[in-house]
Design an enzyme around this catalytic site. Structure first.
Site, short mmCIF file in Angstrom:
data_model
loop_
_atom_site.label_atom_id
_atom_site.label_comp_id
_atom_site.label_asym_id
_atom_site.label_seq_id
_atom_site.Cartn_x
_atom_site.Cartn_y
_atom_site.Cartn_z
N TYR A 116 0.84 -1.19 0.00
CA TYR A 116 0.00 0.00 0.00
C TYR A 116 0.88 1.25 0.00
O TYR A 116 1.68 1.46 0.91
CB TYR A 116 -0.93 0.04 1.21
N SER A 145 -13.69 -4.73 1.05
CA SER A 145 -14.62 -4.07 0.13
C SER A 145 -16.08 -4.41 0.39
O SER A 145 -16.82 -4.76 -0.53
CB SER A 145 -14.26 -4.39 -1.33
N PRO A 146 -16.55 -4.29 1.64
CA PRO A 146 -17.97 -4.51 1.91
C PRO A 146 -18.88 -3.48 1.24
O PRO A 146 -20.08 -3.71 1.11
CB PRO A 146 -18.06 -4.42 3.44
N LEU A 147 -18.27 -2.37 0.78
CA LEU A 147 -19.04 -1.35 0.04
C LEU A 147 -18.82 -1.47 -1.47
O LEU A 147 -19.16 -0.55 -2.23
CB LEU A 147 -18.66 0.06 0.52
N ALA A 148 -18.26 -2.60 -1.90
CA ALA A 148 -18.08 -2.88 -3.33
C ALA A 148 -17.36 -1.74 -4.04
O ALA A 148 -17.80 -1.23 -5.07
CB ALA A 148 -19.43 -3.15 -4.00
N GLY A 151 -17.09 1.25 -3.37
CA GLY A 151 -17.82 2.51 -3.40
C GLY A 151 -19.19 2.45 -4.03
O GLY A 151 -19.99 3.38 -3.87
N LEU A 152 -19.51 1.37 -4.74
CA LEU A 152 -20.81 1.29 -5.39
C LEU A 152 -21.95 1.30 -4.37
O LEU A 152 -23.04 1.81 -4.65
CB LEU A 152 -20.92 0.02 -6.24
N LEU A 153 -21.70 0.75 -3.18
CA LEU A 153 -22.75 0.66 -2.18
C LEU A 153 -22.78 1.86 -1.23
O LEU A 153 -23.31 1.77 -0.12
CB LEU A 153 -22.61 -0.65 -1.40
N GLY A 182 -24.02 4.71 -2.68
CA GLY A 182 -25.08 5.49 -3.31
C GLY A 182 -24.57 6.65 -4.12
O GLY A 182 -25.37 7.41 -4.71
#
Length: 351
Positions: free
Chosen positions: A55, A206-209, A211-213, A215
């Site tokens: 990273y 990546s539980p928010l995919a 950033g897709l999740l 909104g």
């Protein structure tokens, strides 16, 4: 913050793990701000931090090390090795040669004399798993590492690693770090059951995919100007994913929740998921994520999510997910042309 057992290690970690991939040049270049975010997370009850040597090309580990000065004992610290760390053929991978070198670099940058969880960042098809496990076992025995784990391993490789450890008397991989979100549920089919069978802790990324999740990405709407994930363009513009996001937004609004909070609560509701990795770039994002940590989803909401994205399915893979060599190299899927026929051609046919 609720604490959960990290597999069978006996270590207790928070249900949210602070991911640091975007601390430094990959997201937030302000080191002092990143340190403040780490301190805020710790003050709010997060005791689990995940990073990696790759990273920011080691910059991120340096930020984490600076932030943990005087607070190291509060934290279960996880980092990873395997990614390329410079020019040269042996500056990455999972060989013993690199593992023993990589851990020293991470320890120095993190300003600590031990790592709580040292993880293989990606599968390495070129290195015998026994080679890697043997090197990691020596690090545990030397006191430089407390527990070892993996990331992005297929179920078959998780099983193989367990068998090798048992046969050779080596330390076992104790955790797995796969991608998991409402939009990417494939690990429910095999990876999570295998982790359950072997008592592995699971920290999902990546539980928010990507950033897709949150909104922020909507169908038929311009992409946000300051979106940090524009480089995964195929993932962010996939029609099926955007269709599912619209349905999930409607569901979240009807339930009185933000989509971000709904998605995080979904990830932590699976009984085999120990901790979900959050990856905020700003203090506002961190505060919002922490504000939703107490949300509990009822069976009715989870049933509706299942109807939008069925269990065990992906609505298209993430752009940065691990892809096995058999899917990227055609010679592993195709016999030489002269061997492809089921029957050998006669001499007459062969001319």
């Amino acid at each position: 913050m609720r604490m959960r057992r990290l597999g069978r290690t006996g270590i207790e970690v928070s249900a949210y793990c602070l991911g640091t991939m975007v601390f430094g040049r990959m997201g937030n270049p302000d080191h002092d701000d990143c340190v403040r975010m780490i301190h805020r997370a710790l003050d709010q009850g997060v005791n689990f931090i995940d990073t990696a040597d790759v990273y920011g090309y080691s910059e991120t580990e340096e930020i984490v090390g600076k932030a943990l000065k005087g607070r190291r004992d509060e934290v279960v610290l996880a980092t990873k090795f395997n990614g390329p760390m410079g020019e040269g053929p042996n500056r990455g991978g999972s060989s013993r040669r690199w593992v023993v070198q990589a851990v020293e670099g991470s320890l120095k940058r993190l300003r600590t004399d031990y790592i709580d969880l040292y993880q293989i960042h990606h599968p390495d098809p070129h290195t015998d798993v026994e080679e890697t496990l043997s090197a990691l076992t020596d690090l545990v025995r030397a006191g430089k590492v407390r527990a070892i784990g993996s990331s992005n391993l297929p179920a078959s490789e998780i099983v193989e690693a367990q068998w090798v450890s048992q046969r050779r008397g080596l330390h076992r991989l104790r955790t797995e770090q796969p991608t998991y979100s409402i939009l990417n549920r494939a690990i429910e089919r095999e990876v999570l059951p295998v982790c359950h069978r072997y008592g592995l802790g699971v920290l999902v990324w990546s539980p928010l995919a990507m950033g897709l999740l949150t909104g922020r990405y909507r169908k038929n709407a311009p992409r946000p100007d300051n979106a940090r994930m524009n480089w995964v363009s195929q993932h962010l513009t996939a029609e099926r994913k955007l269709d599912a996001v619209e349905e999930l937004l409607t569901l979240a609004e009807a339930a009185g929740h933000s989509l971000t909070h709904l998605a995080m609560a979904f990830a932590t509701s699976h009984p085999d998921v120990t901790s979900a990795i959050i990856g905020p770039r700003t203090m506002d994002q961190l505060d919002d994520l922490l504000a939703g940590a107490s949300l509990t989803l009822g069976d009715d909401i989870l049933d509706k999510i299942d109807a939008i994205v069925p269990p065990g399915t992906d609505i298209g893979p993430l752009d940065i997910s691990y892809v096995p060599p058999s899917l990227t190299h055609t010679d592993l899927r195709r016999r030489p042309s002269h061997e492809r026929a089921a029957a050998r051609a006669s001499r007459a046919e062969a001319g």
